[in-house]
Design an enzyme around this catalytic site. Structure first.
Site, short mmCIF file in Angstrom:
data_model
loop_
_atom_site.label_atom_id
_atom_site.label_comp_id
_atom_site.label_asym_id
_atom_site.label_seq_id
_atom_site.Cartn_x
_atom_site.Cartn_y
_atom_site.Cartn_z
N HIS A 12 0.50 19.28 -54.94
CA HIS A 12 -0.27 18.24 -54.24
C HIS A 12 0.40 16.87 -54.24
O HIS A 12 0.28 16.11 -53.30
CB HIS A 12 -1.69 18.13 -54.84
N ASP A 13 1.12 16.54 -55.31
CA ASP A 13 1.72 15.20 -55.42
C ASP A 13 3.22 15.18 -55.19
O ASP A 13 3.90 14.23 -55.57
CB ASP A 13 1.43 14.60 -56.80
N LYS A 63 5.36 12.21 -54.14
CA LYS A 63 5.74 11.09 -55.01
C LYS A 63 7.25 10.96 -55.16
O LYS A 63 7.73 9.93 -55.61
CB LYS A 63 5.08 11.24 -56.39
N HIS A 98 2.33 8.73 -50.48
CA HIS A 98 2.77 9.99 -51.08
C HIS A 98 2.06 11.18 -50.43
O HIS A 98 2.60 12.28 -50.40
CB HIS A 98 2.61 9.98 -52.61
N HIS A 109 -5.55 15.42 -50.24
CA HIS A 109 -6.23 15.44 -51.54
C HIS A 109 -6.81 14.08 -51.95
O HIS A 109 -7.54 14.00 -52.93
CB HIS A 109 -5.34 16.02 -52.65
N HIS A 110 -6.48 13.01 -51.21
CA HIS A 110 -7.11 11.71 -51.51
C HIS A 110 -8.13 11.28 -50.46
O HIS A 110 -8.61 10.15 -50.48
CB HIS A 110 -6.06 10.62 -51.69
N ASP A 143 -7.88 17.11 -59.64
CA ASP A 143 -6.87 16.06 -59.82
C ASP A 143 -7.47 14.83 -60.51
O ASP A 143 -6.93 14.33 -61.49
CB ASP A 143 -6.30 15.67 -58.44
#
Ligand code: C2E
Ligand code: SIN
Ligand code: SIN
Ligand code: FE
Length: 388
Positions: free
Chosen positions: A230-231, A234, A259, A285-286, A314
């Site tokens: 998911h990240d 970054k 990101h 996801h955010h 998360d």
């Protein structure tokens, strides 16, 4: 402003532009060309070459030597100036190449070019491993100085993240899950020491939440394997922002939010179904259930279900883990936060599932606190050893 201040400001601006440009180029060859061109300009050199370490043959190769495009240079590790820089991890600054016996003039002989001075610095990944060498040749005015060295080093730290990013992108067609996990770890390793633990938590919590909803076994497995990515975006965020010990400024936070876009871009062209899911998760996801999230303010059912699930996993784990910018929360306080954000940040059905599987989540958490960690599915023990 003095001349020197003006010069510094100019460099700083170019540097920021450089970071932005290279973060979005995912084609490795174009990226290397772009980096070489920019570095040449920034350091006022006549040529710049980016060498990438080929671990298979233990050689440093380059396709983008100015003046010899379409030619590939290969230098053995430990040989010549670039080889020595790769071996020692130390920069080399030579004012007169032909009176230095580390310099091999073979390349000059082939191209008819006359090398005068050389500045070469190592390119390192976030764990400090050498991934290549930057070389700038023939400064237009005088010799390379300590400031040039510092500058090249800084450019190198931006460039190495972008190069790894592009290398990842190129390998995606092969859909090598292990390679991607390795990069996920590398990407996040920068902002938290316990990355492997965090990624395993995300994986297992997301699977538990999916099971509790309930989703089918196939869907549970899908989210188990794709959620750790998911990240991954970054990798495109500069250290100065990602590792900042304090609160981000609004501008920095805007940058940080990208990101999600970087992650989606890295993952979206993939053919594998798993990576397509990973792409949706990375991109959304955010997002928040009430439509106040980022990057595009999706609302409720517009947000992919997998992303609504990973969002809860998360945030819960981010709250329970220490970060450079915050200390860790007690699990109970984090649980209350998740419940209080039902229908705001989170899908109420996922929050209901969270309540149902909370005891199991705590069990997984306490296992890692005891140091009895297991390996993330899809990552072999060997890989862990390699990364850390
Ligand atoms: P992360 O550290 O993995 O955090 C993921 C998400 O968990 C955050 O998304 C946020 O929703 C939640 N979260 C984490 N810590 C807290 C907290 O103390 N309070 C609350 N209410 N929620 C928290 P968000 O905010 O969109 O941030 C995304 C990423 O941006 C973070 O990932 C982190 O890498 C970075 N970041 C956010 N704020 C800061 C900051 O002030 N300083 C630094 N250095 N990085 C930050
Ligand atoms: C060397 O590394 O010795 C050769 C450097 C070059 O001219 O590219
Ligand atoms: C911020 O606005 O800097 C981040 C907010 C947060 O992580 O709580
Ligand atoms: Fe994130």
């Amino acid at each position: 402003m003095t001349n020197r201040e003006q010069e510094l400001e100019k460099r700083l601006n170019l540097l920021v532009k450089f970071g932005g440009m290279i973060a979005i180029e995912t084609n490795l060859n174009r990226l290397l060309e772009l980096i070489a061109e920019q570095v040449k300009r920034l350091l006022n050199g006549d040529r710049c070459t980016v060498f990438v370490l080929d671990k298979q043959t233990n050689e440093l190769w380059s396709k983008v030597a100015h003046g010899l495009e379409h030619t590939e240079i290969r230098m053995p590790f430990g040989k010549g100036i670039v080889g020595i820089v790769a071996q020692t991890g130390q920069p080399i600054n030579i004012k007169n190449a032909y009176s230095d016996d580390r310099f091999s003039s073979e390349i000059d002989r082939v191209t008819g070019y006359k090398t005068r001075n050389i500045l070469a610095v190592p390119l390192k990944d976030v764990t400090g491993k050498i991934i290549g060498v930057f070389e700038v040749i023939n400064k237009m005015d005088g010799d390379f100085d300590a400031e040039d060295e510092g500058m090249l080093f800084l450019l190198g730290s931006f460039a190495s993240a972008a190069i790894e990013n592009a290398q990842l992108y190129e390998s995606l067609n092969k859909s090598q899950l292990e390679t991607i996990y390795r990069l996920a770890i590398t990407a996040e390793y920068r902002d938290q020491v316990d990355t492997a633990v965090h990624l395993r938590h995300i994986s297992e919590y997301s699977a538990l939440l999916a099971k509790g909803l309930p989703l089918s076994e196939k869907e549970v497995e899908n989210i188990r394997y794709s959620s750790p990515l998911h990240d991954i975006g970054k990798v495109g965020i500069p250290d100065a922002i990602l590792l900042k010990p304090g609160k981000l400024t609004p501008e920095e936070y805007e940058e940080m939010k990208k990101h999600t876009l970087y992650g989606a871009k890295i993952l979206c062209n993939a053919e594998s179904a798993l990576l397509q899911i990973a792409c949706k998760i990375a991109g959304s996801h955010h997002e928040k259930f009430d439509g106040t999230g980022y990057p595009i303010k999706l609302k409720g059912g517009q947000i992919p279900l997998y992303a609504r699930i990973v969002s809860v996993a998360d945030v819960f784990d981010a709250l329970c883990m220490p970060r450079v910018y915050k200390s860790k929360w007690e699990s109970e306080k984090a649980r209350e936060y998740i419940l209080s954000e039902s229908e705001k940040s989170f899908d109420p059905d996922v929050v209901k599932s969270f309540e149902g599987v909370y005891e199991q989540i705590l069990k997984i958490q306490s296992l890692s606190n005891d140091g009895k960690t297991t390996v993330i599915p899809g990552i072999t023990k060997e890989l862990h050893k390699h990364t850390f």
